[in-house]
Write an enzyme that holds these catalytic residues in place. Structure first.
Site, PDB file in Angstrom:
ATOM      1  N   ASP A   1       0.847  -1.187   0.000  1.00  0.00           N
ATOM      2  CA  ASP A   1       0.000   0.000   0.000  1.00  0.00           C
ATOM      3  C   ASP A   1       0.889   1.245   0.000  1.00  0.00           C
ATOM      4  O   ASP A   1       1.593   1.519   0.969  1.00  0.00           O
ATOM      5  CB  ASP A   1      -0.901  -0.015   1.237  1.00  0.00           C
ATOM      6  CG  ASP A   1      -1.807   1.202   1.340  1.00  0.00           C
ATOM      7  OD1 ASP A   1      -1.741   2.075   0.451  1.00  0.00           O
ATOM      8  OD2 ASP A   1      -2.574   1.287   2.320  1.00  0.00           O
TER       9      ASP A   1
ATOM     10  N   GLU B   1      31.162  10.725  -0.583  1.00  0.00           N
ATOM     11  CA  GLU B   1      31.926  10.764   0.656  1.00  0.00           C
ATOM     12  C   GLU B   1      30.962  11.217   1.763  1.00  0.00           C
ATOM     13  O   GLU B   1      30.843  12.397   2.048  1.00  0.00           O
ATOM     14  CB  GLU B   1      33.097  11.737   0.543  1.00  0.00           C
ATOM     15  CG  GLU B   1      34.060  11.430  -0.588  1.00  0.00           C
ATOM     16  CD  GLU B   1      35.071  12.537  -0.804  1.00  0.00           C
ATOM     17  OE1 GLU B   1      35.431  13.224   0.187  1.00  0.00           O
ATOM     18  OE2 GLU B   1      35.493  12.740  -1.952  1.00  0.00           O
TER      19      GLU B   1
ATOM     20  N   GLU C   1      29.840  11.715   5.406  1.00  0.00           N
ATOM     21  CA  GLU C   1      30.360  11.833   6.771  1.00  0.00           C
ATOM     22  C   GLU C   1      29.237  11.611   7.786  1.00  0.00           C
ATOM     23  O   GLU C   1      28.050  11.816   7.477  1.00  0.00           O
ATOM     24  CB  GLU C   1      30.974  13.217   6.965  1.00  0.00           C
ATOM     25  CG  GLU C   1      32.135  13.481   6.021  1.00  0.00           C
ATOM     26  CD  GLU C   1      32.504  14.949   5.904  1.00  0.00           C
ATOM     27  OE1 GLU C   1      33.620  15.244   5.433  1.00  0.00           O
ATOM     28  OE2 GLU C   1      31.669  15.805   6.261  1.00  0.00           O
TER      29      GLU C   1
ATOM     30  N   GLU D   1      37.225  12.239  10.950  1.00  0.00           N
ATOM     31  CA  GLU D   1      37.061  13.548  10.330  1.00  0.00           C
ATOM     32  C   GLU D   1      37.438  14.656  11.324  1.00  0.00           C
ATOM     33  O   GLU D   1      37.937  14.389  12.411  1.00  0.00           O
ATOM     34  CB  GLU D   1      35.634  13.726   9.805  1.00  0.00           C
ATOM     35  CG  GLU D   1      35.480  13.467   8.313  1.00  0.00           C
ATOM     36  CD  GLU D   1      36.239  14.474   7.457  1.00  0.00           C
ATOM     37  OE1 GLU D   1      36.531  15.588   7.961  1.00  0.00           O
ATOM     38  OE2 GLU D   1      36.558  14.146   6.298  1.00  0.00           O
TER      39      GLU D   1
ATOM     40  N   GLU E   1      34.447   9.246   8.527  1.00  0.00           N
ATOM     41  CA  GLU E   1      34.190   9.120   7.092  1.00  0.00           C
ATOM     42  C   GLU E   1      34.690   7.765   6.614  1.00  0.00           C
ATOM     43  O   GLU E   1      35.783   7.327   6.982  1.00  0.00           O
ATOM     44  CB  GLU E   1      34.888  10.231   6.303  1.00  0.00           C
ATOM     45  CG  GLU E   1      34.661  10.126   4.788  1.00  0.00           C
ATOM     46  CD  GLU E   1      35.307  11.269   4.017  1.00  0.00           C
ATOM     47  OE1 GLU E   1      35.184  12.426   4.471  1.00  0.00           O
ATOM     48  OE2 GLU E   1      35.953  10.993   2.983  1.00  0.00           O
TER      49      GLU E   1
ATOM     50  N   HIS F   1      30.144  14.854  -0.081  1.00  0.00           N
ATOM     51  CA  HIS F   1      30.779  15.310  -1.309  1.00  0.00           C
ATOM     52  C   HIS F   1      30.453  14.337  -2.434  1.00  0.00           C
ATOM     53  O   HIS F   1      30.520  13.117  -2.269  1.00  0.00           O
ATOM     54  CB  HIS F   1      32.285  15.421  -1.122  1.00  0.00           C
ATOM     55  CG  HIS F   1      32.688  16.427  -0.090  1.00  0.00           C
ATOM     56  ND1 HIS F   1      33.987  16.593   0.336  1.00  0.00           N
ATOM     57  CD2 HIS F   1      31.950  17.325   0.604  1.00  0.00           C
ATOM     58  CE1 HIS F   1      34.030  17.543   1.249  1.00  0.00           C
ATOM     59  NE2 HIS F   1      32.811  18.003   1.446  1.00  0.00           N
TER      60      HIS F   1
ATOM     61  N   ARG G   1      39.754  24.414  -1.518  1.00  0.00           N
ATOM     62  CA  ARG G   1      38.616  23.681  -0.952  1.00  0.00           C
ATOM     63  C   ARG G   1      37.455  24.587  -0.521  1.00  0.00           C
ATOM     64  O   ARG G   1      36.491  24.103   0.064  1.00  0.00           O
ATOM     65  CB  ARG G   1      39.082  22.832   0.239  1.00  0.00           C
ATOM     66  CG  ARG G   1      39.969  21.660  -0.166  1.00  0.00           C
ATOM     67  CD  ARG G   1      40.420  20.839   1.023  1.00  0.00           C
ATOM     68  NE  ARG G   1      41.285  19.739   0.600  1.00  0.00           N
ATOM     69  CZ  ARG G   1      40.866  18.523   0.299  1.00  0.00           C
ATOM     70  NH1 ARG G   1      39.593  18.232   0.393  1.00  0.00           N
ATOM     71  NH2 ARG G   1      41.713  17.588  -0.075  1.00  0.00           N
TER      72      ARG G   1
ATOM     73  N   GLU H   1      34.092  17.401  -8.142  1.00  0.00           N
ATOM     74  CA  GLU H   1      33.659  17.124  -6.775  1.00  0.00           C
ATOM     75  C   GLU H   1      32.769  18.266  -6.290  1.00  0.00           C
ATOM     76  O   GLU H   1      33.251  19.358  -6.005  1.00  0.00           O
ATOM     77  CB  GLU H   1      34.870  16.982  -5.843  1.00  0.00           C
ATOM     78  CG  GLU H   1      34.484  16.741  -4.386  1.00  0.00           C
ATOM     79  CD  GLU H   1      35.652  16.871  -3.424  1.00  0.00           C
ATOM     80  OE1 GLU H   1      35.478  16.561  -2.240  1.00  0.00           O
ATOM     81  OE2 GLU H   1      36.750  17.303  -3.851  1.00  0.00           O
TER      82      GLU H   1
ATOM     83  N   ARG I   1      30.809  19.928  -3.442  1.00  0.00           N
ATOM     84  CA  ARG I   1      31.065  19.820  -2.009  1.00  0.00           C
ATOM     85  C   ARG I   1      29.891  20.284  -1.141  1.00  0.00           C
ATOM     86  O   ARG I   1      29.997  20.297   0.083  1.00  0.00           O
ATOM     87  CB  ARG I   1      32.306  20.641  -1.665  1.00  0.00           C
ATOM     88  CG  ARG I   1      33.554  20.145  -2.370  1.00  0.00           C
ATOM     89  CD  ARG I   1      34.748  21.066  -2.163  1.00  0.00           C
ATOM     90  NE  ARG I   1      35.066  21.255  -0.759  1.00  0.00           N
ATOM     91  CZ  ARG I   1      35.763  20.409  -0.013  1.00  0.00           C
ATOM     92  NH1 ARG I   1      36.214  19.277  -0.554  1.00  0.00           N
ATOM     93  NH2 ARG I   1      36.012  20.662   1.244  1.00  0.00           N
TER      94      ARG I   1
END
Length: 451
Positions: free
Chosen positions: A60, A140, A142, A197, A204, A253, A324, A341, A343
């Site tokens: 359902d 990735e 975390e 981390e 991670e 990420h 970064r 990547e 982020r």
């Protein structure tokens, strides 16, 4: 089936039946997700194996978020045999549980448009019509491990006071992380790395990239295993983006690359940063739709308490090679590993919706064939407002409310989800924001009670 040049195992009915017999499987867990990415399941006894394999298990759907109304509630589960796994835990009687991830279909056999997994497969098919073979993804994700109290309830007391890449100690968090890795390997994951981390109690674990649907399947399995094993260690695992004020938040990420005939089309040995024009066009698509993508990749009120300056989470729409601080980074890699990547996303995102939206935006970028803004080479957080304006750097949404407004304005990202999921997604986000604005927090009481 090839993915990124490697063979993907697809079990046959006969192989599944043999494993069931050999490993004393007593129950079958058929998994799927709601619009929020919450893992749902229908569990049936072994006596229903024939029906499971013949796509005859119904449920359902009227009580599942984002699915259907009561008068059209019958749904059918179509298991994907490539997702077969025997879970490495079971009842005390020795019986084990077999798991299959399913796509949801209507009773006439057509794919249900409100199933996020079906929707991702639809967008992947659009990619294949453009001549590409695979959208390869590495997540990735975390998470935090917190201690439980004497009654088994969660607390915000971390398992340790370690930081980024600290050597594993013998605290319960390190033991738990190793147990998670071993459990994942038992069910077919290729774990590439596991480490502490930045935040106290933050972890991670990275597993090998795969095609988009398979990776979305895996991240849901990954979250299930993390929570199950943490509970065994007397810990509470959470993928909440920002569980504790002052600590770094947990991201997811999203590493993306596009393949054609076994080759990574994002790679060009003569291109700047070894990126092809296809990669740059795809990148421009991501950047152009970043504000609406943020609503999909950061779908909770709490998500935006992570997207703030000072914790390496992106706040501005930009890209760079090694820096970064931007939204998209280009990691150093060899040909097969060349990737973008992104982020910004966090683990509360529904991975099927996130990847459908990213792929749709990137493919649109390829169609438009426009180059992205210039990459940044300095810390965007240290730029003046004038410098950001000159470079065309604008901010990501700062609240779920604002992100939802951008989503409602972006027809391409809505098309990535399809009409059914778009309507349900907007309703869900607007309801969450309304509930949040009506709640009264401890911060407000502490600040205003003496007025």
């Amino acid at each position: 089936m090839l993915t990124g040049g490697k063979m993907k195992k697809v079990y046959t009915e006969e192989e599944i039946r043999k494993i069931v017999r050999d490993q004393n499987v007593r129950f079958l867990r058929l998994c799927f997700t709601d619009i929020n990415g919450t893992l749902k399941n229908v569990e049936v006894p072994l006596s229903q194996l024939d029906k499971v394999l013949a796509n005859e298990i119904r449920f359902d759907g009227s009580s599942i978020d984002g699915y259907v109304r009561i008068e059209e509630s019958d749904m059918v589960l179509y298991p994907d045999f490539s997702t077969w796994a025997v879970l490495p835990w079971g009842d005390n009687e020795g019986g084990k549980i077999g798991r299959l991830i399913c796509s949801v279909h209507n009773t006439d056999g057509t794919p249900f448009a409100g199933d996020p997994r079906n929707n991702l497969k639809r967008v992947v098919n659009e990619m294949k019509e453009m001549g590409y073979s695979n959208f390869e993804i590495g997540f990735e994700a975390e998470f935090f491990l917190f201690k439980e109290d004497s009654e088994g309830n969660w607390t915000t007391k971390p398992t340790d006071q370690s930081s980024y890449f600290d050597m594993a100690s013998e605290d319960e968090g390190a033991k738990c992380r190793r147990d998670i890795v071993e459990t994942l390997e038992k069910i077919g994951f290729e774990v590439e790395a596991a480490h502490h981390e930045v935040g106290a109690g933050q972890q991670e674990i990275d597993f090998r990239f795969d095609d988009a649907v398979a990776t979305a399947d895996k991240v849901l399995t990954f979250k299930m295993v993390v929570k199950q094993i943490a509970k065994k260690h007397g810990l509470h695992a959470t993928f909440m983006p920002k569980p504790v004020e002052g600590l770094p938040g947990s991201g997811m990420h999203t590493n993306m690359s596009l393949f054609k005939d076994g080759k990574n089309v994002f790679y060009d040995k003569d291109g700047e940063y070894k990126l092809s024009k296809t990669a740059l066009y795809f990148l421009n698509g991501i950047l152009s739709h970043a504000r609406a993508l943020t609503c999909v990749g950061n779908p909770t009120v709490n998500s935006y308490k992570r997207l703030i300056p000072g914790f390496e989470a992106p706040v501005y729409i930009s890209w760079a090679n090694k820096n970064r601080s931007p939204l998209v980074r280009i990691p150093d890699a060899e040909e097969i590993g060349t990737r973008l990547e992104m982020r910004s996303a966090d683990p509360t995102a529904n991975p099927y919706l996130l990847l459908a939206a990213c792929l749709k935006a990137g493919l649109e970028g390829i169609k438009e064939a426009k180059m992205p803004m210039a990459p940044i080479t300095s810390n965007v957080f240290e730029m003046s407002a004038e410098e950001k304006k000159e470079r065309g750097i604008i901010a990501l949404p700062s609240t779920l409310h604002n992100a939802t407004k951008y989503f409602k304005e972006d027809k391409l990202i809505q098309d990535a989800l399809g009409e059914h999921l778009t309507q349900s997604f907007i309703e869900s986000k607007e309801l969450e924001w309304a509930q949040y604005t009506q709640s009264v927090s401890d911060w407000e009481r502490n600040r205003y009670m003496n007025y």
